[in-house]
Scaffold this active site. Structure first.
Site: not given
Ligand code: NAD
Length: 671
Positions: A438, A459, A471, A509
């Site tokens: 994000s 995204h 996106e 965002n």
């Molecule tokens: P989260 O913390 O819920 O999940 C991340 C996951 O990645 C965890 O389960 C972790 O164990 C895993 N992980 C970490 N390192 C890893 C690796 N090397 N190999 C495999 N798995 C690994 O995070 P999230 O909220 O799901 O966000 C994930 C991505 O999505 C981020 O880039 C975030 O910016 C983006 N995003 C988040 C949202 C939101 O509202 N949460 C919205 C849009 C985009």
């Protein structure tokens, strides 16, 4: 008789008479893969109905035992009125009058079909879409036969476009299913599959495709009496009508305000006063269709279609090659986003391998997936089949075979770069590589790759299972073919792709943050979160900005706010609450107190209606300004795309038609 029909030279309706004197009328919109009731189709239907009235009804009865309407179009029976024609008319100043003419013609024509159906059995055999005017057409027939097929779906979705079912749906649907069920379907625009439609009483018969023709013939032959409504439903629509209307109106009021969405109230009034007949007087029609909401919602529908169209346009890569089939998706990161992205792809029938460093995270998603599949599909065989398509893959074996690889791991540049360096070694050369980041620049993440042009930002929004927008971010050196493929993939999984250029916060965002920050600065100035949220909800937003901050997480807002607004000071309340670890919903404390995911006890509102309206106009301004700036900067291609993105990505009040449309029309005073 057939020669006479042939002499009518119809283009969209094909007619034949079988040996049992049953007339089969096929609806096949000439030159289109989807049937719609355009003006030319309706004109021909009028000619056909006149012919039936003159040449069939008034002649010897043996000439025709009954009529079966059907379609062999792959998309289904009929998608409803031609919305494009409608939106074109909506741009004109005399739109309310012009649309009334269309409504009147359709109403009268369907009344004649119903009249024919009283003397001669008529059947609508429905497979696939049966929406809007198409559904109203089926309701005017004596019987509806629903083909038990995944694609069969019934709906009167007009309310979502700010208009109403004017061709008899308001009269005939409650006659079939009772007033509460009928109104619930019309006021929500909900879709019912074949089984649910049969259960609700919409379809008289539910049959597998192979016996559908036989079932139609049997209905014509036996011509059973039309099912009566239950006594209870007759009482509701008779002596208790006034009471029923009060109950329904109160329910509508709980969901929407009449000044924002007049259509649901108008639909109820049309039933109450005129049994669904819009031609008796023009006041209700003008109230609904003459409102800015109807024009704006029709525009929003068109914007949505435009985004869907982008995905279809990119069916070939810019090099002219047909893109690879995208059937196997590999998702890295099984957290909030990755887990739901995996489930969504499975729901869309794709094979998914799911990787995470934490096996317990994968296990959590494997437990959640069957519940979501069950919620969506009643069919047990389909449930089993889909659940089998989600494969736990902690070691990442799927990378080697996947058509699309989506990284949704923790928001950390180093982690993401390492993941892509590994992917590049193992992935197919044709595989589409995506990151769901994000806030990190795609160009930075791509540095983990030898070929930096392969990475596309894809995204998704949280919650993935509900938010329609994705996106698609084009970095500076992104390969056009991979970018097109990402747009195509998004359409394939039935999300709306919005192409944007790489820039902090992309579109959604970037416009949301100034709005949230300005709301928090208003808290700094002594206005309560309750007053702020109430002002914005009354203005038309689905959720207030302060509640949204609590939902997203105050830590996330602080981090994103810092990366996107370097010059402006961070709101004091945001810093303070972060220091106290009051991070919002997830920590049960933020601006509000939360218990089991619900807000507890709110303070009383202090601002009156006028003060709330002034506050809302001030609070929304930064969002509108930033949207306009991003169009000027070329981050998003056009004003239309920006409006679509902000509506589908933030829930910005759809009845206002998007921030740019709103600021152009500047209708604040009329809200
Ligand atoms: P989260 O913390 O819920 O999940 C991340 C996951 O990645 C965890 O389960 C972790 O164990 C895993 N992980 C970490 N390192 C890893 C690796 N090397 N190999 C495999 N798995 C690994 O995070 P999230 O909220 O799901 O966000 C994930 C991505 O999505 C981020 O880039 C975030 O910016 C983006 N995003 C988040 C949202 C939101 O509202 N949460 C919205 C849009 C985009």
């Amino acid at each position: 008789m057939l020669e006479k029909i042939e002499s009518l030279e119809l283009e969209h309706w094909k007619t034949s008479l079988d040996s049992k004197t049953i007339m089969w009328i096929e609806f096949c919109h000439k030159g289109k893969s989807t049937n719609t009731l355009s003006s030319s189709v309706m004109k021909e239907l009028d000619i056909l109905v006149s012919f039936i009235e003159k040449e069939v009804l008034n002649k010897n009865k043996k000439i025709c035992a009954g009529i079966i309407f059907f379609s062999n179009q792959p998309s289904g029976f009929c998608a409803g009125a031609d919305v494009k024609e409608f939106t074109d008319i909506a741009k004109k100043s005399e739109w309310a009058q012009a649309s009334l003419e269309i409504v009147t013609k359709g109403w009268l024509l369907y009344e004649r079909i119903e009249k024919i159906s009283r003397r001669l059995p008529t059947v609508a055999k429905v497979k696939g879409f049966c929406f809007g005017g198409g559904f109203e057409f089926a309701l005017a027939c004596k019987f509806i036969v629903a083909v038990d097929h995944d694609s069969t779906s019934f709906s009167l979705p007009e309310v979502k476009l700010g208009i109403y079912p004017g061709w008899g749906g308001i009269k005939r649907l409650p006659q079939r299913v009772g007033i509460f069920q009928g109104m619930s379907l019309m006021l929500s625009g909900k879709f019912l599959n074949a089984r649910k439609a049969f259960k609700a009483g919409i379809a008289d018969v539910l049959v597998p495709e192979r016996t559908a023709d036989l079932a139609c013939e049997r209905l014509i032959k036996q011509n059973p009496k039309k099912r009566d409504l239950s006594f209870f439903n007759q009482v509701l629509a008779g002596p208790l009508k006034r009471l029923v209307c009060i109950i329904i109106k109160n329910n509508i009021k709980k969901r929407v305000k009449e000044r924002h969405y007049p259509a649901p109230f108008g639909i109820l009034d049309l039933w109450k006063y005129h049994n669904g007949n819009p031609t008796v007087e023009t006041q209700i029609h003008n109230r609904i269709v003459g409102s800015p909401t109807a024009k704006n919602l029709l525009r929003v529908y068109q914007l949505q279609e435009n985004l869907k169209g982008l995905a279809k346009k990119y069916t070939k890569g810019s090099d002219g090659q047909v893109p690879p089939t995208l059937n196997h998706i590999h998702v890295i990161g099984a957290g909030t986003m990755g887990g739901d992205i995996a489930i969504w792809c499975v729901l869309k029938g794709l094979k998914v391998t799911l990787q995470d460093v934490s096996t317990s995270q994968i296990a959590k998603i494997l437990k959640k997936a069957p519940l979501e599949v069950k919620r969506k599909f009643g069919n047990k065989y389909k449930q089993m089949k889909l659940c089998d398509m989600l494969i736990p893959d902690p070691s990442g074996h799927g990378i080697k075979k996947a058509d699309v690889i989506i990284e949704a791991a923790t928001e950390n540049l180093k982690i993401k770069q390492e993941i892509f360096a590994k992917i590049e070694k193992d992935a197919l050369p044709t595989a589409l590589l995506c990151s769901n980041t994000s806030s990190i620049k795609i160009e930075e993440i791509a540095k983990g790759l030898k070929d930096t042009s392969r990475l596309v930002g894809v995204h998704f929004f949280n919650p993935v299972l509900r938010m329609p927008l994705v996106e698609i971010i084009k970095s500076k050196n992104c390969d056009q073919n991979f970018f097109d493929l990402a747009v195509n993939f998004t359409g394939k999984i039935k999300k709306l792709p919005l192409p944007v250029k790489s820039s902090p916060g992309f579109l959604v965002n970037a416009v949301l943050m100034p709005y949230l920050l300005s709301a928090m600065r208003t808290v700094d100035n002594g206005i309560s979160p309750e007053d702020i949220d109430s002002a914005m909800v009354n203005w038309g937003m689905p959720m207030g900005p302060i509640e949204l901050v609590d939902t997203v997480g105050l830590d996330v807002c602080l981090a994103v706010g810092n990366t996107m607004t370097n010059d402006d000071p961070t709101p004091i309340c945001l810093k303070d609450l972060n220091q106290k670890d009051h991070l919002g919903k997830k920590s049960n404390r933020g601006f509000y107190k939360w218990e089991k995911g619900k807000k507890v006890k709110e303070r009383k509102l202090k601002l009156n209606d006028d003060e709330q309206r002034n506050l809302a106009e001030n609070l929304i301004q930064p969002l509108i300004n930033r949207t306009a700036e991003l169009v000027t900067e070329g981050i998003v291609e056009s004003e239309e795309m920006a409006d679509a993105g902000v509506i589908f990505g933030t829930g910005f009040a759809p009845f206002l038609g998007g921030p740019i449309n709103f600021s152009k029309n500047n209708k604040i005073e009329s809200l």
